[in-house]
Design a protein around this motif. Structure first.
Motif, PDB file in Angstrom:
ATOM      1  N   GLY A  63       0.818  -1.204   0.000  1.00  0.00           N
ATOM      2  CA  GLY A  63       0.000   0.000   0.000  1.00  0.00           C
ATOM      3  C   GLY A  63       0.852   1.253   0.000  1.00  0.00           C
ATOM      4  O   GLY A  63       1.705   1.435   0.849  1.00  0.00           O
ATOM      5  N   THR A  64       0.637   2.092  -0.982  1.00  0.00           N
ATOM      6  CA  THR A  64       1.415   3.328  -1.061  1.00  0.00           C
ATOM      7  C   THR A  64       0.640   4.499  -0.511  1.00  0.00           C
ATOM      8  O   THR A  64       1.219   5.524  -0.181  1.00  0.00           O
ATOM      9  CB  THR A  64       1.782   3.640  -2.528  1.00  0.00           C
ATOM     10  N   GLY A  65      -0.683   4.381  -0.442  1.00  0.00           N
ATOM     11  CA  GLY A  65      -1.491   5.500  -0.015  1.00  0.00           C
ATOM     12  C   GLY A  65      -1.761   6.467  -1.154  1.00  0.00           C
ATOM     13  O   GLY A  65      -2.461   7.447  -0.984  1.00  0.00           O
ATOM     14  N   ASP A  70      -2.467  10.336  -8.558  1.00  0.00           N
ATOM     15  CA  ASP A  70      -1.726  11.154  -7.595  1.00  0.00           C
ATOM     16  C   ASP A  70      -0.236  11.161  -7.921  1.00  0.00           C
ATOM     17  O   ASP A  70       0.415  12.216  -7.890  1.00  0.00           O
ATOM     18  CB  ASP A  70      -1.906  10.613  -6.169  1.00  0.00           C
ATOM     19  N   ILE A  71       0.288  10.005  -8.221  1.00  0.00           N
ATOM     20  CA  ILE A  71       1.713   9.881  -8.534  1.00  0.00           C
ATOM     21  C   ILE A  71       2.046  10.677  -9.790  1.00  0.00           C
ATOM     22  O   ILE A  71       3.038  11.406  -9.823  1.00  0.00           O
ATOM     23  CB  ILE A  71       2.112   8.402  -8.674  1.00  0.00           C
ATOM     24  N   ASP A  72       1.189  10.579 -10.810  1.00  0.00           N
ATOM     25  CA  ASP A  72       1.409  11.353 -12.037  1.00  0.00           C
ATOM     26  C   ASP A  72       1.393  12.853 -11.744  1.00  0.00           C
ATOM     27  O   ASP A  72       2.212  13.610 -12.267  1.00  0.00           O
ATOM     28  CB  ASP A  72       0.355  11.009 -13.090  1.00  0.00           C
ATOM     29  N   ALA A  73       0.474  13.287 -10.901  1.00  0.00           N
ATOM     30  CA  ALA A  73       0.394  14.708 -10.543  1.00  0.00           C
ATOM     31  C   ALA A  73       1.660  15.147  -9.816  1.00  0.00           C
ATOM     32  O   ALA A  73       2.194  16.238 -10.081  1.00  0.00           O
ATOM     33  CB  ALA A  73      -0.843  14.962  -9.674  1.00  0.00           C
TER      34      ALA A  73
END
Length: 80
Positions: A63-65, A70-73
């Protein structure tokens, strides 16, 4: 057919780490040394789709949260 190999003059710190790793994995020193050698010398070949599948499973497990969006942003934000 297997071959026997004798190692001499193993540094104490290497021996200690090998022994600790063997105990952790519940293997003999010999088995742990073989696993270590195989890991370095005979790496498992994996195609891109299998690597991606494993990465996704790991992400689910730990789990990254963050969601992919979100990661792309975050990546776009760091580039501006």
């Amino acid at each position: 057919m297997s071959t026997t190999l004798t190692l001499k003059n193993i540094p104490e710190n290497v021996y200690a780490r090998l022994k600790a790793s063997a105990e952790l994995h519940r293997r003999s020193l010999n088995s742990e040394a073989i696993v270590c050698l195989e890991t370095v010398l005979v790496p498992e070949s994996m195609d891109a789709s299998e690597r991606l599948k494993r990465a996704r499973l790991l992400r689910e497990r730990i789990g990254t949260g963050f969601q992919a969006a979100d990661i792309d942003a975050f990546k776009r934000e760091g580039r501006s």
